[in-house]
Design a protein around this motif. Structure first.
Motif: not given
Length: 370
Positions: A269, A273, A276, A335, A338
């Motif tokens: 994750d 992130a 991105w 993002r 999270k």
């Protein structure tokens, strides 16, 4: 314009022939012939060199043009004096640019020898010796540039082929994974559907059990497909770094991007992130900032909250025209939150900087950088 920038500075060697004709040292007939010969020489030279940078002429036309240039240089230098020896520089350039290497390797020294002979005939050996290395080396340097350009073209073709092969391999992997995920489930659904159809008239309870099994298998297959698609959609930081290098270079931005990042023990994750964040930052640099330089750094740091992987993207642009955070930065912040990370973005004295951090797995040793 790029061709002109490359070609025009070389015309400096025409200053001596032009000055010689303008000074009026020759008869009217010789002056007119000199201007005509010089105009023909320059026209042929520019035509061949410009076409050689794009769609080249056929070999016969190029060979004939170089031969004409060679004859013009010899005739003009022998007839009008040592001021015309600079024409042999252009003949040497054309030999190095147009001829195959095995031909260029002997025509360039032959051109240099012809220039020396013309200088001896004009009783101007000092000028000839001054141009000796220029004529010789400029021709050979053109052969090196040709090989460099050819290597660059081959490298670009190879990169395009590698990208195509990678895309094909990804399609094959997707096909294999979908087959593995759905092949068994769909076969089981088909079999149980047939059984339920046979049992319906006489054994409705057993048929209902088969339908219930079909529902469970279908739900599990749906879950598997969703998980697989989520994995495919998750960006990878290494791929984004490579893509950032290509995008920035294509936009004429001088880029410093780490080539082989150490992503050991980085949660998926968190990696997604950061990927991105890098994509959004590079997009802003290319489209909105007007930057000419961009630096991407990927570092492991120890903070009060534990070890983190930090992505920093800094450029010398304006950072865009907006006065507040846009939708892209807002989405990135969500993002990263999270994934347990943070985002900082703002203007610098001479540019804009985006810093994204995600936590590393517990117990990871932090070094100086990744």
């Amino acid at each position: 314009m790029r061709k002109l920038v490359w070609v025009l500075p070389w015309l400096v060697f025409l200053a001596s022939p032009v000055s010689d004709l303008a000074a009026g040292h020759h008869t009217l007939g010789a002056t007119v012939a000199g201007w005509a010969g010089l105009a023909a020489f320059v026209t042929i030279y520019l035509t061949i060199v410009f076409r050689q940078m794009g769609r080249t002429f056929r070999g016969g036309i190029v060979s004939a043009a170089v031969a004409v240039q060679w004859v013009l240089a010899v005739v003009l230098a022998f007839s009008l004096g040592g001021s015309w020896l600079g024409l042999f520089v252009y003949v040497s350039v054309m030999c190095g640019v147009t001829f195959p290497l095995r031909v260029a390797y002997w025509t360039i020294p032959a051109t240099t020898a012809a220039m020396m002979l013309a200088g001896w005939h004009a009783h101007d050996l000092d000028e000839a010796w001054g141009l000796f290395l220029v004529v010789l080396l400029v021709g050979y340097s053109m052969t090196g540039i040709r090989q460099l350009v050819a290597t660059t073209v081959e490298l670009r073709k190879a990169r395009a082929t590698v990208a195509q092969l990678a895309a094909n391999e990804e399609r094959l992997r997707l096909a294999r994974d979908l087959h593995d995920l759905l092949g068994h489930s769909l076969s089981l659904i088909t079999l149980k559907s047939e059984l339920a159809g046979r049992m319906l008239p006489d054994h409705p309870a057993k048929a209902a059990q088969q339908v219930s099994d079909i529902e469970q298998v279908s739900r599990q297959a749906l879950v598997d497909v969703r998980e697989a698609v989520t994995g495919y959609r998750r960006p990878r930081l290494a791929a984004e770094l490579a893509g950032a290098q290509v995008a920035l270079t294509a936009a004429a931005v001088t880029a410093e991007v780490p080539a082989d990042p150490d992503l050991t023990d980085v949660p998926e994750d968190g990696e997604a992130a950061l990927a991105w964040a890098l994509r959004e930052a590079v997009t802003n640099v290319v489209r909105h900032s007007g930057a000419t330089r961009c630096t991407v750094e990927l570092l492991r740091r120890q903070t009060l909250d534990g070890p983190v992987l930090e992505l920093a993207v800094e450029d010398d642009g304006s950072g865009g025209s907006g006065k507040g955070p846009g939708n892209g930065l807002t989405g990135l912040t969500e993002r990263l939150e999270k994934a347990g990370g943070t985002l900082e973005a703002g203007r610098l004295k001479h540019g804009f900087q985006l810093v994204a951090r995600v936590p590393l797995a517990a117990g990871v040793a932090v070094g100086s950088g990744a």
